[in-house]
Design a protein around this motif. Structure first.
Motif, PDB file in Angstrom:
ATOM      1  N   ALA A 157      -9.717  92.181  32.594  1.00 20.57           N
ATOM      2  CA  ALA A 157     -10.572  92.341  33.779  1.00 20.57           C
ATOM      3  C   ALA A 157      -9.763  92.388  35.075  1.00 20.57           C
ATOM      4  CB  ALA A 157     -11.606  91.224  33.838  1.00 20.57           C
ATOM      5  N   THR A 158      -8.804  91.489  35.232  1.00 19.92           N
ATOM      6  CA  THR A 158      -7.999  91.470  36.451  1.00 19.92           C
ATOM      7  C   THR A 158      -7.134  92.724  36.544  1.00 19.92           C
ATOM      8  OG1 THR A 158      -7.968  89.058  36.494  1.00 19.92           O
ATOM      9  CG2 THR A 158      -6.255  90.187  37.763  1.00 19.92           C
ATOM     10  N   LEU A 159      -6.527  93.114  35.421  1.00 17.59           N
ATOM     11  CA  LEU A 159      -5.706  94.325  35.423  1.00 17.59           C
ATOM     12  C   LEU A 159      -6.547  95.551  35.769  1.00 17.59           C
ATOM     13  CD1 LEU A 159      -3.438  93.758  32.280  1.00 17.59           C
ATOM     14  CD2 LEU A 159      -2.808  93.480  34.692  1.00 17.59           C
ATOM     15  N   ALA A 160      -7.719  95.666  35.168  1.00 19.65           N
ATOM     16  CA  ALA A 160      -8.588  96.822  35.425  1.00 19.65           C
ATOM     17  C   ALA A 160      -8.992  96.882  36.887  1.00 19.65           C
ATOM     18  CB  ALA A 160      -9.823  96.771  34.528  1.00 19.65           C
ATOM     19  N   GLU A 161      -9.368  95.762  37.449  1.00 14.54           N
ATOM     20  CA  GLU A 161      -9.772  95.728  38.857  1.00 14.54           C
ATOM     21  C   GLU A 161      -8.588  96.043  39.765  1.00 14.54           C
ATOM     22  OE1 GLU A 161     -12.527  95.674  41.821  1.00 14.54           O
ATOM     23  OE2 GLU A 161     -12.907  95.578  39.671  1.00 14.54           O
ATOM     24  N   SER A 162      -7.391  95.593  39.388  1.00  7.61           N
ATOM     25  CA  SER A 162      -6.189  95.871  40.178  1.00  7.61           C
ATOM     26  C   SER A 162      -5.835  97.357  40.139  1.00  7.61           C
ATOM     27  CB  SER A 162      -5.018  95.040  39.653  1.00  7.61           C
ATOM     28  OG  SER A 162      -5.299  93.665  39.786  1.00  7.61           O
ATOM     29  N   VAL A 163      -5.885  97.954  38.949  1.00  2.06           N
ATOM     30  CA  VAL A 163      -5.614  99.391  38.813  1.00  2.06           C
ATOM     31  C   VAL A 163      -6.619 100.187  39.645  1.00  2.06           C
ATOM     32  CG1 VAL A 163      -5.624 101.344  37.188  1.00  2.06           C
ATOM     33  CG2 VAL A 163      -4.453  99.218  36.575  1.00  2.06           C
ATOM     34  N   ALA A 164      -7.891  99.798  39.588  1.00  2.00           N
ATOM     35  CA  ALA A 164      -8.938 100.494  40.346  1.00  2.00           C
ATOM     36  C   ALA A 164      -8.713 100.353  41.850  1.00  2.00           C
ATOM     37  CB  ALA A 164     -10.318  99.970  39.956  1.00  2.00           C
ATOM     38  N   ALA A 165      -8.348  99.156  42.309  1.00  2.00           N
ATOM     39  CA  ALA A 165      -8.122  98.942  43.742  1.00  2.00           C
ATOM     40  C   ALA A 165      -6.942  99.787  44.227  1.00  2.00           C
ATOM     41  CB  ALA A 165      -7.874  97.461  44.022  1.00  2.00           C
ATOM     42  N   LEU A 166      -5.878  99.846  43.450  1.00  2.00           N
ATOM     43  CA  LEU A 166      -4.728 100.671  43.823  1.00  2.00           C
ATOM     44  C   LEU A 166      -5.109 102.155  43.808  1.00  2.00           C
ATOM     45  CD1 LEU A 166      -2.005  98.620  41.970  1.00  2.00           C
ATOM     46  CD2 LEU A 166      -2.029  99.090  44.434  1.00  2.00           C
ATOM     47  N   ALA A 167      -5.879 102.571  42.806  1.00  2.00           N
ATOM     48  CA  ALA A 167      -6.298 103.980  42.717  1.00  2.00           C
ATOM     49  C   ALA A 167      -7.128 104.382  43.936  1.00  2.00           C
ATOM     50  CB  ALA A 167      -7.085 104.214  41.430  1.00  2.00           C
ATOM     51  N   ARG A 168      -7.983 103.484  44.408  1.00  2.00           N
ATOM     52  CA  ARG A 168      -8.786 103.796  45.605  1.00  2.00           C
ATOM     53  C   ARG A 168      -7.902 104.027  46.826  1.00  2.00           C
ATOM     54  NH1 ARG A 168     -12.192  99.966  43.110  1.00  2.00           N
ATOM     55  NH2 ARG A 168     -11.401  98.233  44.373  1.00  2.00           N
ATOM     56  N   ARG A 169      -6.699 103.474  46.811  1.00  2.00           N
ATOM     57  CA  ARG A 169      -5.733 103.670  47.901  1.00  2.00           C
ATOM     58  C   ARG A 169      -4.762 104.821  47.597  1.00  2.00           C
ATOM     59  NH1 ARG A 169      -5.182  98.997  51.395  1.00  2.00           N
ATOM     60  NH2 ARG A 169      -3.583 100.221  52.455  1.00  2.00           N
ATOM     61  N   GLY A 170      -5.021 105.546  46.484  1.00  2.68           N
ATOM     62  CA  GLY A 170      -4.178 106.671  46.134  1.00  2.68           C
ATOM     63  C   GLY A 170      -2.882 106.304  45.455  1.00  2.68           C
ATOM     64  N   VAL A 171      -2.813 105.102  44.878  1.00  6.85           N
ATOM     65  CA  VAL A 171      -1.594 104.626  44.229  1.00  6.85           C
ATOM     66  C   VAL A 171      -1.793 104.619  42.719  1.00  6.85           C
ATOM     67  CG1 VAL A 171       0.009 102.670  44.000  1.00  6.85           C
ATOM     68  CG2 VAL A 171      -1.038 103.176  46.228  1.00  6.85           C
ATOM     69  N   PRO A 172      -1.123 105.521  42.000  1.00  2.00           N
ATOM     70  CA  PRO A 172      -1.247 105.506  40.538  1.00  2.00           C
ATOM     71  C   PRO A 172      -0.408 104.384  39.937  1.00  2.00           C
ATOM     72  CG  PRO A 172       0.241 107.264  41.225  1.00  2.00           C
ATOM     73  CD  PRO A 172      -0.310 106.630  42.489  1.00  2.00           C
ATOM     74  N   VAL A 173      -0.910 103.799  38.881  1.00  2.00           N
ATOM     75  CA  VAL A 173      -0.200 102.752  38.149  1.00  2.00           C
ATOM     76  C   VAL A 173       0.280 103.374  36.836  1.00  2.00           C
ATOM     77  CG1 VAL A 173      -0.398 100.495  37.030  1.00  2.00           C
ATOM     78  CG2 VAL A 173      -1.557 100.922  39.216  1.00  2.00           C
ATOM     79  N   ALA A 174       1.594 103.395  36.637  1.00  2.00           N
ATOM     80  CA  ALA A 174       2.170 104.012  35.442  1.00  2.00           C
ATOM     81  C   ALA A 174       1.925 103.169  34.203  1.00  2.00           C
ATOM     82  CB  ALA A 174       3.665 104.238  35.633  1.00  2.00           C
ATOM     83  N   ALA A 175       1.978 101.839  34.370  1.00  2.00           N
ATOM     84  CA  ALA A 175       1.799 100.931  33.234  1.00  2.00           C
ATOM     85  C   ALA A 175       1.515  99.532  33.773  1.00  2.00           C
ATOM     86  CB  ALA A 175       3.048 100.899  32.356  1.00  2.00           C
ATOM     87  N   ALA A 176       1.010  98.690  32.898  1.00  2.00           N
ATOM     88  CA  ALA A 176       0.851  97.267  33.199  1.00  2.00           C
ATOM     89  C   ALA A 176       1.596  96.509  32.105  1.00  2.00           C
ATOM     90  CB  ALA A 176      -0.622  96.868  33.214  1.00  2.00           C
ATOM     91  N   ILE A 177       2.176  95.390  32.478  1.00  2.00           N
ATOM     92  CA  ILE A 177       2.896  94.568  31.504  1.00  2.00           C
ATOM     93  C   ILE A 177       2.599  93.103  31.799  1.00  2.00           C
ATOM     94  CG2 ILE A 177       5.018  94.518  32.870  1.00  2.00           C
ATOM     95  CD1 ILE A 177       6.545  94.670  30.138  1.00  2.00           C
ATOM     96  N   THR A 178       2.443  92.324  30.742  1.00  2.00           N
ATOM     97  CA  THR A 178       2.174  90.892  30.891  1.00  2.00           C
ATOM     98  C   THR A 178       3.183  90.091  30.070  1.00  2.00           C
ATOM     99  OG1 THR A 178       0.643  90.697  29.023  1.00  2.00           O
ATOM    100  CG2 THR A 178      -0.296  91.374  31.149  1.00  2.00           C
ATOM    101  N   LEU A 179       3.352  88.838  30.463  1.00  2.00           N
ATOM    102  CA  LEU A 179       4.242  87.961  29.724  1.00  2.00           C
ATOM    103  C   LEU A 179       3.636  87.594  28.373  1.00  2.00           C
ATOM    104  CD1 LEU A 179       5.286  85.543  32.595  1.00  2.00           C
ATOM    105  CD2 LEU A 179       6.507  87.573  31.768  1.00  2.00           C
ATOM    106  N   ALA A 180       2.299  87.548  28.315  1.00  2.00           N
ATOM    107  CA  ALA A 180       1.629  87.138  27.087  1.00  2.00           C
ATOM    108  C   ALA A 180       0.219  87.698  27.021  1.00  2.00           C
ATOM    109  CB  ALA A 180       1.566  85.596  27.017  1.00  2.00           C
ATOM    110  N   ALA A 181      -0.300  87.767  25.809  1.00  2.00           N
ATOM    111  CA  ALA A 181      -1.680  88.195  25.585  1.00  2.00           C
ATOM    112  C   ALA A 181      -2.396  87.117  24.795  1.00  2.00           C
ATOM    113  CB  ALA A 181      -1.718  89.519  24.816  1.00  2.00           C
ATOM    114  N   ALA A 182      -3.544  86.698  25.314  1.00  2.00           N
ATOM    115  CA  ALA A 182      -4.334  85.667  24.644  1.00  2.00           C
ATOM    116  C   ALA A 182      -5.166  86.305  23.540  1.00  2.00           C
ATOM    117  CB  ALA A 182      -5.241  84.962  25.634  1.00  2.00           C
TER     118      ALA A 182
END
Length: 182
Positions: A157-182
């Motif tokens: 949810a946080t990643l999706a909202e972050s990607v969307a917020a950046l996209a609204r500013r015209g900033v593409p996100v190439a990838a997301a990476i996390t230290l861990a997945a629950a």
């Protein structure tokens, strides 16, 4: 060398994680976030740097020109105060220092979370609702290929909202990476 696992979370960019949120990885993340162990940012950052270099070698960061731009996932002001700072930004800075001799990486902490409550214990639907509309982009990130970084991904949810917020500013996100997945 950390494992790299691609998740199937639909966040608007490919999501990779260094491994499951258990064992030593879980203990390190919890100590960093909840016990003020800022010294753990360096080893976690080294693992992140190695993973990012592998992703780039595999062509998973979009074949970048210029630096990789690490954009830490947003945190709330109260969480950063309670933790003695933004721990994801500290890990990103350690990763950039580690990678510096091999690959330029910059850190752009341009995301803020406003109005979200703690998501521990929330269902996937409640997490999505909790994150909706709460991510703010405070400034454009540095030029380069943007990679969103977070500590733990649960539902995305946080990643999706972050990607969307950046996209609204015209900033593409190439990838997301996390230290861990629950």
């Amino acid at each position: 060398m950390p494992a790299l696992i691609r998740t199937t979370l639909p966040v608007g960019a490919p999501v990779w994680t260094l491994g499951r949120y258990d064992g030593a990885r879980r203990r390190a993340v919890l100590q960093l976030k909840e016990r003020g162990r800022g010294d753990l940012a360096a080893p976690l950052g080294r693992g992140l740097a190695h993973a990012l270099l592998r992703l780039e070698a595999w062509g998973e960061t979009g074949g970048s020109c210029g630096p990789l731009v690490l954009v830490p996932a947003p945190t709330t002001a109260w969480a950063a105060r309670r933790r003695g700072g933004d721990v994801v930004t500290a890990v990103c800075r350690a990763a950039a220092r580690t990678a510096a001799p091999v690959r330029p990486m910059t850190v752009s902490p341009v995301l803020r979370s406003v109005g979200a409550r703690d998501s521990v214990g929330l269902s996937a639907a409640a997490r999505a609702e909790n994150a909706r509309g709460t991510v703010r982009v405070t400034a454009p990130p540095a030029p380069g290929t943007v990679v969103l970084v977070d500590d733990v991904v649960t539902t995305g949810a946080t990643l999706a909202e972050s990607v969307a917020a950046l996209a609204r500013r015209g900033v593409p996100v190439a990838a997301a990476i996390t230290l861990a997945a629950a």
